[in-house]
Structure formats: structure tokens, C-alpha cells
Design a protein around this motif. Structure first.
Motif, short mmCIF file in Angstrom:
data_model
loop_
_atom_site.label_atom_id
_atom_site.label_comp_id
_atom_site.label_asym_id
_atom_site.label_seq_id
_atom_site.Cartn_x
_atom_site.Cartn_y
_atom_site.Cartn_z
N LYS A 4 -0.24 4.13 12.81
CA LYS A 4 1.06 3.78 12.24
C LYS A 4 1.88 5.07 12.21
O LYS A 4 1.31 6.17 12.19
CB LYS A 4 0.90 3.27 10.80
CG LYS A 4 0.07 1.99 10.65
CD LYS A 4 0.85 0.78 11.09
CE LYS A 4 0.08 -0.50 10.81
NZ LYS A 4 0.19 -1.00 9.45
N SER A 45 0.90 -3.76 12.51
CA SER A 45 -0.22 -4.58 12.03
C SER A 45 -0.48 -5.79 12.92
O SER A 45 -1.63 -6.07 13.27
CB SER A 45 0.07 -5.05 10.60
OG SER A 45 0.15 -3.93 9.74
N ARG A 80 -2.53 -5.24 16.42
CA ARG A 80 -3.74 -4.41 16.49
C ARG A 80 -4.88 -5.04 17.29
O ARG A 80 -5.47 -4.39 18.16
CB ARG A 80 -4.22 -4.06 15.07
CG ARG A 80 -3.26 -3.11 14.39
CD ARG A 80 -3.73 -2.70 13.01
NE ARG A 80 -3.63 -3.77 12.03
CZ ARG A 80 -3.45 -3.56 10.73
NH1 ARG A 80 -3.39 -2.33 10.25
NH2 ARG A 80 -3.36 -4.57 9.89
N GLY A 140 -5.40 3.00 11.08
CA GLY A 140 -4.12 2.75 10.42
C GLY A 140 -4.21 1.66 9.38
O GLY A 140 -3.82 0.52 9.64
N THR A 141 -4.74 1.99 8.21
CA THR A 141 -4.81 1.07 7.06
C THR A 141 -5.30 -0.32 7.47
O THR A 141 -4.74 -1.33 7.05
CB THR A 141 -3.44 0.96 6.33
OG1 THR A 141 -2.44 0.43 7.21
CG2 THR A 141 -2.98 2.30 5.80
N THR A 175 -7.73 -3.21 7.41
CA THR A 175 -8.76 -3.84 6.59
C THR A 175 -9.83 -4.51 7.45
O THR A 175 -9.53 -5.29 8.36
CB THR A 175 -8.14 -4.89 5.65
OG1 THR A 175 -7.27 -4.22 4.73
CG2 THR A 175 -9.20 -5.67 4.88
N ARG A 220 -10.99 -10.77 11.62
CA ARG A 220 -10.67 -9.78 12.65
C ARG A 220 -11.89 -9.40 13.48
O ARG A 220 -11.75 -9.04 14.65
CB ARG A 220 -10.04 -8.54 11.97
CG ARG A 220 -8.64 -8.83 11.44
CD ARG A 220 -8.12 -7.70 10.59
NE ARG A 220 -6.74 -7.95 10.17
CZ ARG A 220 -6.09 -7.26 9.26
NH1 ARG A 220 -6.71 -6.25 8.63
NH2 ARG A 220 -4.85 -7.55 8.94
N SER A 255 -0.55 -9.03 8.43
CA SER A 255 -1.30 -8.22 7.46
C SER A 255 -2.07 -9.12 6.51
O SER A 255 -1.73 -10.29 6.33
CB SER A 255 -0.35 -7.32 6.67
OG SER A 255 0.43 -8.08 5.77
N THR A 256 -3.10 -8.58 5.89
CA THR A 256 -3.83 -9.36 4.89
C THR A 256 -2.99 -9.62 3.63
O THR A 256 -3.09 -10.71 3.07
CB THR A 256 -5.17 -8.66 4.52
OG1 THR A 256 -4.91 -7.29 4.18
CG2 THR A 256 -6.14 -8.70 5.68
N PRO A 257 -2.14 -8.69 3.18
CA PRO A 257 -1.34 -8.98 1.98
C PRO A 257 -0.39 -10.16 2.15
O PRO A 257 -0.22 -10.96 1.22
CB PRO A 257 -0.56 -7.68 1.76
CG PRO A 257 -1.37 -6.63 2.41
CD PRO A 257 -2.00 -7.28 3.59
N TYR A 303 6.18 -1.71 7.04
CA TYR A 303 6.41 -1.63 5.60
C TYR A 303 7.68 -0.87 5.26
O TYR A 303 8.32 -1.15 4.25
CB TYR A 303 5.19 -1.04 4.89
CG TYR A 303 4.00 -1.96 5.01
CD1 TYR A 303 3.99 -3.18 4.33
CD2 TYR A 303 2.94 -1.68 5.85
CE1 TYR A 303 2.93 -4.06 4.46
CE2 TYR A 303 1.87 -2.55 5.99
CZ TYR A 303 1.87 -3.74 5.30
OH TYR A 303 0.83 -4.62 5.44
N THR A 313 1.58 -4.68 -0.46
CA THR A 313 0.54 -4.30 0.49
C THR A 313 -0.45 -3.41 -0.27
O THR A 313 -0.48 -3.43 -1.51
CB THR A 313 1.11 -3.62 1.76
OG1 THR A 313 0.00 -3.40 2.66
CG2 THR A 313 1.78 -2.29 1.48
N ASP A 314 -1.22 -2.62 0.47
CA ASP A 314 -2.24 -1.79 -0.17
C ASP A 314 -1.62 -0.73 -1.09
O ASP A 314 -0.59 -0.13 -0.74
CB ASP A 314 -3.06 -1.07 0.90
CG ASP A 314 -3.63 -2.05 1.92
OD1 ASP A 314 -3.82 -3.23 1.57
OD2 ASP A 314 -3.85 -1.63 3.07
N ILE A 331 -0.67 2.65 0.49
CA ILE A 331 0.60 2.69 1.22
C ILE A 331 1.76 2.77 0.23
O ILE A 331 2.68 3.59 0.38
CB ILE A 331 0.75 1.44 2.12
CG1 ILE A 331 -0.40 1.36 3.14
CG2 ILE A 331 2.11 1.42 2.80
CD1 ILE A 331 -0.44 0.08 3.95
N TYR A 333 -10.88 0.06 4.50
CA TYR A 333 -10.30 0.47 5.77
C TYR A 333 -11.39 0.82 6.80
O TYR A 333 -12.28 1.61 6.52
CB TYR A 333 -9.42 1.71 5.60
CG TYR A 333 -8.12 1.47 4.86
CD1 TYR A 333 -7.68 0.18 4.55
CD2 TYR A 333 -7.32 2.55 4.50
CE1 TYR A 333 -6.48 -0.02 3.89
CE2 TYR A 333 -6.12 2.35 3.84
CZ TYR A 333 -5.70 1.07 3.54
OH TYR A 333 -4.51 0.88 2.89
#
Ligand code: GLU
Length: 298
Positions: A66, A111, A114, A128-129, A131, A136, A179-181, A202, A219-220, A223, A247
């Protein structure tokens, strides 16, 4: 009246620019990467790894990253230099594989792209952050974890109405595609579907938050703390973590030899103090103290 308004607008823009300039100075993203260096391993072999064979042939590493996540993965717009915790973890791995920093090509992958980038071979590995999760793992492999984050909320500094995930109803919540969030916001109906706002990065969400277009970015925590540290006058992290985000370094799914080697390098950095040095020089500057999680081999 007109003049007054124009002056007001000019002042507001000046304040914005000034704020942005101040925010950048001493930002966690500007961590002194120069202090961090890793011995470049000689005569490395990773038998049975097509990924490593490809890297050796090219004489270079293609590292997915990222570029807009302060403290984690940032590209300095003037120098073009990358810095941050994820970047350093990636450089440490490259060195352990026998590649000096000047042999790394940085490939910015958002994200949502990826899994495609890794499975197509556009990158050799991705830091890059990212998860680790079973979904995945159907498409990519993960070395690590090398860090434990958790989902949190970023709000405007003067907002007292948002205190955790249960207070988001009727609020506009921004996160990133793929993203997961953002999945969690939708699955748990944390706000109404029409209030979920989605971008590729983000930093776009944070711009929306500052401009009053959304009420929270989720998000995380790692971040969000980086963004808050850049602009503490206007932004704060709520501090109620509501998920676990371990991560991992994304690698081609079927290259077990490569995944094992990267796991070995992460584990070694955790025992010889390198991990801690990286953390303290990057993320640790805007966040809280942390220790490395145990590497999980699957
Ligand atoms: N760690 C989360 C994820 O992998 C959020 C951060 C990101 O989008 O990179 O989806």
C-alpha cells in the motif's frame, strides 16, 4: 458581504493546506527507514519454489504494497521513497532471500485486487495490512502472522456520538472495497446499507470524514491510528476494537516452499530483535507498544 465570504473561503483553504502540511511533518509514515537495514543473505536456496526461481531469474523482487497508510506503507510524494512497518517487514524478507533494498520493485495494489495480483504472479509477495483468513486462503497463501490488529473506528475529534460499533446506526460509514472491515459492517448491519460508503483506499475515506461527507471510517486500528496521528486536531480513534485481524504476507497459494521460507524469516526476525526494532521505528511511533504474534504454519 461577498468579499467577506471570499476571504472566509480563502482562509478556510489556507487553514486546510496549512493543516495538511503540518500533519505531514513528523508523521509516522516518515519513519527513519535509513536507520533500519538488514544483512543481505548470500547463496540463498529455496528448493522447489517457483516464486523464488522467478525472483532469482529476474534478479529483482516484485513486492506488493500500500502507499497511503501512514506508519504502515506510505510513499513520500516528493522523494518517491517508501516507508512504514509493512514496507520494512517486506524489506527484511527480501534481504533474507538475498535481495538488497535497491533490488525491490514496489507494486501498489489496493485491498480489492490483492488475490488477483498474487495469483496472477504480478507480485512475488504482498505486505500490506493483509488479514489472514480462510476465504482468502482459497486463492492465496499466507506467511505469518507478523502483526495482530483489530477493527476500530476513526471519527472527527469533536464527535461524542460514536463510541463503538453499536452506535453507528444512521451514521455514514466509509471503508474499502474488498476489505474485511467493510464485509463486517454489512454482515453485522452496523449501519443501514445506504449509509455504507466504499472507496478503493482508506485515505479517500479519511478525506470524506474530514469533509463531513461521512461520519466514521472503519478498518484496522493500526491504520486508523496512523491517520489520527497525522491530524490529531481533527481526527480520533474510538478505541473499541471489535475483530481480530492477523496480518500475513500474501504469497502464491501453492508455493509451500516459499511460504515456509518466509515464515522462517519472520520467525527469525521475531527472536533476534529485528521485528521489535522495525516496530519501534515505524508503527510504534504513533501507536502503543506491541510484541510479535507467534508464526502459525498451516
Ligand atoms: N486488514 C483488513 C483486510 O485485510 C483491512 C485492511 C486492508 O484493507 O488492507 O482487509
Amino acid at each position: 458581504m461577498r468579499t467577506v465570504r471570499v476571504v472566509g473561503v480563502v482562509l478556510a483553504i489556507a487553514a486546510l493546506l496549512f493543516g495538511a502540511a503540518c500533519g505531514r511533518e513528523g508523521a509516522p509514515g516518515a519513519a527513519p527507514s535509513a536507520q533500519l537495514s538488514y544483512p543481505v543473505a548470500a547463496n540463498v536456496q529455496v528448493p522447489g519454489s517457483p516464486t523464488f526461481a522467478k525472483m532469482q531469474q529476474a534478479g529483482r523482487v516484485r513486492m506488493g504494497v500500500k502507499n497511503d497508510q501512514p506508519g504502515l506503507g506510505v510513499q513520500d510524494p516528493t522523494t518517491g521513497q517508501y516507508s512504514g512497518f509493512d514496507i520494512e517487514i517486506g524489506r527484511m524478507v527480501a534481504a533474507g532471500l538475498g535481495f538488497a533494498p535497491d533490488k525491490i520493485d514496489y507494486v501498489v495494489v489496493p485491498s480489492a485486487a490483492r488475490e488477483d495480483a498474487i495469483s496472477r504472479g504480478d507480485v512475488d509477495y504482498y505486505v500490506g495490512t493483509y488479514t489472514i483468513n480462510d476465504n482468502r486462503k482459497q486463492r492465496v497463501g499466507f506467511a505469518g502472522p507478523y502483526f495482530q490488529a483489530g477493527q476500530d473506528l476513526l471519527v472527527r475529534a469533536d464527535d461524542t456520538s460514536i463510541t463503538g460499533p453499536q452506535t453507528l446506526q444512521n451514521k455514514k460509514v466509509c471503508s474499502v472495497t474488498g476489505s474485511t472491515p467493510i464485509q463486517r459492517v454489512r454482515q453485522q448491519n452496523l449501519t443501514q446499507p445506504q449509509n455504507v460508503v466504499e472507496f478503493q483506499n482508506y485515505s479517500q475515506c479519511v478525506d470524506q470524514l474530514v469533509a463531513n461527507q461521512v461520519d466514521a471510517v472503519t478498518t484496522d486500528d493500526a491504520i486508523l491510528k496512523g491517520f489520527a496521528a497525522q491530524d490529531p486536531q481533527r481526527l480520533k480513534v474510538v478505541g473499541q476494537v471489535f475483530s481480530q485481524e492477523p496480518y500475513g504476507i500474501g504469497v502464491p497459494r501453492d508455493d509451500i516452499a516459499f511460504r515456509t521460507k518466509v515464515n522462517d524469516l519472520i520467525a527469525q526476525s521475531e527472536t533476534d530483535g529485528t521485528w521489535q526494532r522495525i516496530y519501534d521505528a515505524t508503527l510504534g511511533r504513533s501507536g502503543s507498544p506491541a510484541t510479535p504474534p507467534a508464526v502459525q504454519r498451516y
